[in-house]
Design a protein around this motif. Structure first.
Motif, mmCIF file in Angstrom:
data_model
loop_
_atom_site.group_PDB
_atom_site.id
_atom_site.type_symbol
_atom_site.label_atom_id
_atom_site.label_comp_id
_atom_site.label_asym_id
_atom_site.label_seq_id
_atom_site.Cartn_x
_atom_site.Cartn_y
_atom_site.Cartn_z
ATOM 1 N N GLU A 196 16.891 2.262 4.943
ATOM 2 C CA GLU A 196 16.310 1.014 4.435
ATOM 3 C C GLU A 196 15.098 0.600 5.262
ATOM 4 O OE1 GLU A 196 17.652 -3.588 5.197
ATOM 5 O OE2 GLU A 196 19.183 -2.239 4.417
ATOM 6 N N VAL A 197 15.254 0.583 6.578
ATOM 7 C CA VAL A 197 14.186 0.134 7.470
ATOM 8 C C VAL A 197 12.998 1.089 7.431
ATOM 9 C CG1 VAL A 197 13.591 -0.267 9.897
ATOM 10 C CG2 VAL A 197 15.731 -1.176 8.951
ATOM 11 N N ALA A 198 13.278 2.383 7.461
ATOM 12 C CA ALA A 198 12.192 3.364 7.415
ATOM 13 C C ALA A 198 11.375 3.197 6.134
ATOM 14 C CB ALA A 198 12.754 4.776 7.513
ATOM 15 N N TYR A 199 12.074 3.007 5.024
ATOM 16 C CA TYR A 199 11.388 2.836 3.739
ATOM 17 C C TYR A 199 10.567 1.558 3.715
ATOM 18 C CZ TYR A 199 10.787 1.447 -1.118
ATOM 19 O OH TYR A 199 10.261 0.993 -2.306
ATOM 20 N N GLN A 200 11.152 0.444 4.156
ATOM 21 C CA GLN A 200 10.451 -0.837 4.078
ATOM 22 C C GLN A 200 9.246 -0.889 5.020
ATOM 23 O OE1 GLN A 200 10.813 -2.992 1.809
ATOM 24 N NE2 GLN A 200 12.810 -2.443 0.930
ATOM 25 N N VAL A 201 9.377 -0.327 6.218
ATOM 26 C CA VAL A 201 8.233 -0.304 7.144
ATOM 27 C C VAL A 201 7.113 0.545 6.560
ATOM 28 C CG1 VAL A 201 7.443 0.413 9.432
ATOM 29 C CG2 VAL A 201 9.629 -0.774 9.178
ATOM 30 N N ARG A 202 7.472 1.694 6.006
ATOM 31 C CA ARG A 202 6.471 2.565 5.384
ATOM 32 C C ARG A 202 5.791 1.855 4.204
ATOM 33 N NH1 ARG A 202 9.719 6.768 4.266
ATOM 34 N NH2 ARG A 202 10.032 6.269 2.071
ATOM 35 N N ARG A 203 6.573 1.123 3.423
ATOM 36 C CA ARG A 203 6.038 0.425 2.244
ATOM 37 C C ARG A 203 5.113 -0.718 2.621
ATOM 38 N NH1 ARG A 203 7.584 -3.956 -1.483
ATOM 39 N NH2 ARG A 203 9.229 -4.661 -0.088
ATOM 40 N N LEU A 204 5.430 -1.417 3.718
ATOM 41 C CA LEU A 204 4.771 -2.692 3.996
ATOM 42 C C LEU A 204 3.760 -2.670 5.128
ATOM 43 C CD1 LEU A 204 7.885 -5.056 3.680
ATOM 44 C CD2 LEU A 204 6.144 -4.565 1.946
ATOM 45 N N LYS A 205 3.779 -1.652 5.972
ATOM 46 C CA LYS A 205 3.007 -1.742 7.220
ATOM 47 C C LYS A 205 1.504 -1.777 6.998
ATOM 48 C CE LYS A 205 2.659 3.156 8.507
ATOM 49 N NZ LYS A 205 2.943 4.110 9.597
ATOM 50 N N SER A 206 1.032 -1.386 5.823
ATOM 51 C CA SER A 206 -0.404 -1.387 5.574
ATOM 52 C C SER A 206 -0.968 -2.776 5.306
ATOM 53 C CB SER A 206 -0.721 -0.474 4.384
ATOM 54 O OG SER A 206 -0.323 0.844 4.653
ATOM 55 N N HIS A 207 -0.097 -3.781 5.205
ATOM 56 C CA HIS A 207 -0.563 -5.137 4.921
ATOM 57 C C HIS A 207 -0.955 -5.868 6.205
ATOM 58 C CE1 HIS A 207 0.450 -5.169 0.669
ATOM 59 N NE2 HIS A 207 1.545 -4.500 0.977
ATOM 60 N N PRO A 208 -2.191 -6.352 6.285
ATOM 61 C CA PRO A 208 -2.625 -7.074 7.486
ATOM 62 C C PRO A 208 -1.896 -8.397 7.653
ATOM 63 C CG PRO A 208 -4.239 -7.354 5.752
ATOM 64 C CD PRO A 208 -3.239 -6.347 5.239
ATOM 65 N N SER A 209 -1.400 -8.935 6.541
ATOM 66 C CA SER A 209 -0.740 -10.237 6.594
ATOM 67 C C SER A 209 0.508 -10.211 7.471
ATOM 68 C CB SER A 209 -0.379 -10.706 5.182
ATOM 69 O OG SER A 209 0.341 -9.716 4.477
ATOM 70 N N ILE A 210 1.213 -9.086 7.496
ATOM 71 C CA ILE A 210 2.430 -9.012 8.311
ATOM 72 C C ILE A 210 2.027 -8.871 9.781
ATOM 73 C CG2 ILE A 210 4.542 -7.713 8.799
ATOM 74 C CD1 ILE A 210 4.562 -6.832 5.884
ATOM 75 N N ILE A 211 2.421 -9.854 10.588
ATOM 76 C CA ILE A 211 1.989 -9.843 11.991
ATOM 77 C C ILE A 211 3.137 -9.530 12.952
ATOM 78 C CG2 ILE A 211 0.058 -11.405 11.588
ATOM 79 C CD1 ILE A 211 1.866 -13.590 12.999
ATOM 80 N N THR A 212 4.376 -9.601 12.475
ATOM 81 C CA THR A 212 5.495 -9.219 13.354
ATOM 82 C C THR A 212 6.698 -8.860 12.506
ATOM 83 O OG1 THR A 212 6.796 -9.878 15.300
ATOM 84 C CG2 THR A 212 6.465 -11.560 13.624
ATOM 85 N N TRP A 213 7.504 -7.948 13.042
ATOM 86 C CA TRP A 213 8.821 -7.641 12.493
ATOM 87 C C TRP A 213 9.866 -8.357 13.343
ATOM 88 C CZ3 TRP A 213 8.185 -4.957 8.130
ATOM 89 C CH2 TRP A 213 7.153 -4.023 8.014
#
Length: 879
Positions: A435-452
């Motif tokens: 789940e985590v590997a998929y979601q990080v791969r899906r979302l990490k390209s967004h500049p809006s996300i500043i922290t996990w």
């Protein structure tokens, strides 16, 4: 071969000789109940509840007590089925996959009566190889298991020790053991939402056929090399090579506006292969960075990636790339124990101001792009720059993050764990890892996300012993906690994403929690990390009750939504504060009582003998109380950014709980279900303003601080006025000399003992007067007009019944409300019922005879419609 950048994923493109053929299975399916007594059509993406609603087999699930009446839906085992024909010759393709972007949640999947796999995690993407099973004409079936029964079975099977909590508090009317299923946690009930454990195919589903090879995904991140002062792009591409021999070719990456182009040879061995590319951005071209709302532009660059492979296979993908850096600064503070806790974006310290995001509906297929834009635009319109995606909901759809990128909203992204301990058995952990590997791969390209962030409140739940764990058992639960969030989730995040920080929990002491073995003995320590704070009993007008913390990521007060929102899902017998409906809708223990207790500290409670009038007045007063409480608290945090008092302060974030509602009920939200602004949201537009004067008292002295989010110093004039409750003319007005407000600081602008202020302004008394103040320069208003009450309004002397009239006119797509009042009116509330839109201001203190307010409709309306629906209320109406 490596490359680094910043946006989103893809699936294979076109090619000479057809690289891939895709058949979408979206649309109409058949849904069948467990015993076959009920069969109906249903849409995919979708869920059983909305299918039943669309066929008029149930009422609106949100109507009255239907959350209890329709519990049978989630307790049944439903089946989704469909017959479909492959519109191409399936025999000519080497590999055929059946792909589910999201299944909710526990199923057995059959194709042509052959079991091809199972699902048990709502947050994973599933791909099943069906090459040997698929035919020209096919039948597919997903046999769902009730999530409630599955969770109970999983809990029962965990025999070594209990994993609390077993069930939510009774007042929440929810289901048990939600921590044993990887599903939207709040779907089993929460203190602001109903229990609707859904079943369905909630995202896209399709068949993909390909020869030779297939691009599974690509993702990217921008990396800034501070030493070389240059940007690089890291791109990761995953291929499934079905050829029996290596595949050769080359890849070309181009960012035309940055005059960057790079070509590189690649070799793909048979099987699943990952290609990593590293591209240097042209150093001679200035890169414009992405900035949060209020601090700069959200500049992005178009990028194309072209894979030219053997067999004439050409795969082209495009994406938008944003460049920005983010740092979490935890360092010693002069004159204070502990560490700082704040974020730098592109090297600039930024005060995070905003709120917390929960799912916008219990049924995700009803969350449209238009609804997301409405809610997120409302956040920006209230001067917010940050939303925390809370860990008890869902990882939001792609459109949510695309809009945050576009609007400049920073996202604090929780992983989906909340208010519970979780099992750390191998099967559960393996599912979470995927789940985590998929979601990080899906979302990490967004500049809006500043922290996990690993979870919501689970460090606090464990270390503050919310669940009555025996001290001898604590090491077991700490071990499970570290196993799940540190050894697994953290490890995956740090490996996959080097562009943003990871926080184990919220609240947490950050680096101090790490030093204490990943869990702190006091996760609410004000000298470290972030805190959550709720206190419904103490007087919210007393700023001294609030924690002077480094960062406050949750705080708030409840209110009821407007009558026009409630009216849609209730009947006349429900329209009183003490009705069975009002008690049922309140999922926070003693919440309705607490609202009146807090309101009663400073306001007279409604006295009308008409039950409906009393209900509407009480709704209004809860919104007044909520808005004033959150205003007082937020302004305290904003002025604390530059202060360290007795080791506490340097506050650099205020995210109130919560932005939006999941249904029509009392909650902490500032936006009602559907997006209507509560009074709190109008207040937020002021208390989050880039320049703001903040007034407060300490030991009978009145202070005004100027708070600036600007990037440069500015010269301002402060105007302070004293008004009496009995007159529409100010008693006196003072203007200061020109003052300097420091960039990114809170600056003391004004200080005067209250008795002296009252005496020199005309011998006023606390009960008879109110103070207003604003910032200006060269005659131009630079800030909202703020105010400070010198006494409780239930003690106010001279308040008269205010008769307020409005003349409505139209100016283009906007409507103008010209208001006139007969007397000073606190908390003037303009309402146009169910007509969607918002006012330029609302809930304001009207100290002058006239005022003009604009109305921005969200859908076409007319002057006559507004005149029919318009109502105005002020505090004097309920007195």
């Amino acid at each position: 071969m490596r490359l680094r950048l910043l946006l989103l994923l893809a699936v294979c493109g076109a090619a000479a000789g057809a690289a891939v053929r895709t058949l979408s299975l979206r649309g109409r399916w058949r849904i069948r109940s467990g015993n076959g007594s009920l069969e109906l059509p249903g849409d995919v993406p979708g869920c059983v509840h909305t299918a039943l609603l669309q066929q008029n087999l149930i009422q609106d699930p949100y109507y009255r007590f239907n959350d209890l009446n329709y519990r049978w839906i989630s307790l049944d085992n439903w089946t989704y089925s469909k017959e479909f024909k492959i519109p191409f010759d399936i025999s000519k393709w080497q590999k055929v996959n059946l792909i589910f972007e999201g299944v909710d949640t526990v199923t057995k999947v059959l194709l042509n009566d052959v079991t091809i796999g199972e699902t048990d995690n709502m947050f994973k993407r599933y791909s099943f190889d069906v090459t040997s099973v698929v035919r020209d004409v096919n039948s597919i079936e997903l046999r769902f298991q009730s999530p409630v029964l599955y969770a109970a079975q999983q809990s029962k099977a965990h025999t070594r020790y209990e994993v609390p909590p077993d069930c939510p508090p009774v007042v929440q009317k929810g289901e048990c053991h939600v921590n044993f299923i990887r599903k939207e946690q709040c779907s089993f009930g929460w203190d602001w939402g109903p229990s609707f454990p859904t079943q369905g195919i909630w995202k896209d589903v399709r068949v993909e056929a390909y020869n030779f090879c297939q691009l599974n995904y690509f993702t990217f991140s921008p990396i800034y090399d501070a030493r070389a002062q240059e940007w690089n792009l890291e791109i990761e591409s995953s291929f499934d090579v079905v050829s029996s021999k290596p595949v050769y070719g080359h890849v070309m990456v181009a960012l035309p506006k940055l005059q960057t182009q790079q070509t590189q040879g690649i070799e793909l061995q048979p099987g699943e292969r990952v290609v990593e590319l590293f591209v240097k951005i042209n150093k001679n071209i200035s890169v414009e960075t992405w900035w949060p709302h209020g601090h700069g532009n959200q500049t992005g660059y178009n990028m194309t990636i072209l894979f030219e492979l053997e067999e004439g296979l050409s795969i082209e993908k495009s994406a938008k790339v944003y460049f920005r850096t983010v740092e979490l600064i935890e360092e010693p503070i002069k004159g204070s124990p502990g560490l700082s806790f704040y974020f730098k974006i592109n090297g600039l310290p930024i005060f995070l101001k905003g709120s917390n995001w929960i799912p916008a509906d219990s049924f995700q297929d009803r969350v449209t792009s238009d609804l997301l834009r409405l809610l997120l635009q409302s956040a920006v319109d209230a001067n917010m720059n940050t939303l925390r995606v809370w860990g008890g909901g869902v990882y939001e759809q792609d459109k949510f993050y695309e809009l945050c990128d576009e609007l400049g909203i920073m996202v604090w992204q929780d992983f989906m764990f909340a208010c519970a301990l979780y099992p750390a058995g191998q099967g559960f952990v393996d599912s979470v890892r995927e789940e985590v590997a998929y979601q990080v791969r899906r979302l990490k390209s967004h500049p809006s996300i500043i922290t996990w962030s690993g979870n919501n409140e689970n460090e606090a739940a464990l270390m503050m012993n919310w669940y009555g764990i025996h001290i001898s058992d604590l090491p077991t639960y700490i071990n499970d906690y570290v196993t799940l969030y540190v050894k697994n989730i953290r490890e995956i995040v740090l490996t996959a994403d080097k562009t943003r920080p990871f926080i184990t929990s919220s609240p947490t002491n950050g680096a101090e929690s790490v030093a204490e073995g990943w869990v702190s003995h006091n996760p609410y320590d004000k000298h470290f990390g972030d805190v959550h704070f709720y206190d419904y009993i103490s007087d919210c007008w007393n700023w001294k009750i609030f924690p002077k913390a480094r960062f406050v990521s949750e705080y708030g007060y409840q209110s009821w939504p407007s009558f026009s929102t409630l009216e849609k899902i209730s009947s006349e017998e429900d329209w009183s504060y003490g009705s069975r409906f009002s008690l049922h809708r309140q999922h926070h223990a003693d919440g309705n009582t607490e609202m009146l207790l807090q309101a009663g500290l400073h306001f007279k409670l409604p006295q009308s003998k008409d039950p409906l009038r009393s209900f509407k007045d009480t709704i209004y007063l809860t919104q007044v109380m909520q808005a004033q409480c959150v205003k007082t608290q937020t302004e305290f945090y904003r002025r604390s950014r530059s202060q360290v008092v007795q080791g506490e302060g340097h506050t650099m974030g205020a995210l109130y709980w919560q932005l939006n509602d999941i249904w029509q009920a009392p909650s902490w939200a500032s936006l009602e279900y559907g997006g209507k602004w509560k009074m709190l949201h109008y207040f937020a537009r002021h208390f989050f303003a880039p320049l703001l004067p903040v007034g407060f008292e300490n030991q009978d002295v009145f202070f005004i601080y100027g708070v600036s989010d600007l990037r440069s110093d500015c010269n301002v004039t402060l105007t302070v006025r004293l008004h009496t409750w009995s007159s529409l003319e100010p008693l006196c007005s003072r203007r200061t000399r020109r003052l300097v407000m420091k960039a990114g600081k809170a600056t003391l602008l004004y200080e005067e003992p209250v008795p002296r202020l009252l005496k020199t302004c005309g011998k006023c008394t606390r009960q008879r007067c109110v103070v207003s103040f604003h910032l200006s320069a060269a005659g131009q208003l630079l800030s909202p007009t703020n105010y400070h009450f010198l006494s409780s309004l239930k003690e106010a002397v001279g308040l008269h019944k205010a008769h307020i009239t409005a003349v409505i006119s139209q100016r283009g797509d906007t409507f103008v409300f010209d208001l006139e009042t007969s007397a000073v009116a606190p908390f003037v509330w303009l309402d146009v019922g169910s007509i969607p839109g918002r006012f330029s201001d609302n809930g304001f203190l009207m100290t002058g005879k006239t005022r003009t307010v604009l109305f921005y409709p969200w859908k076409p309306t007319s002057k006559s419609e507004l005149e029919r629906s318009f109502q105005v209320t002020s505090l004097t109406d309920i007195y």
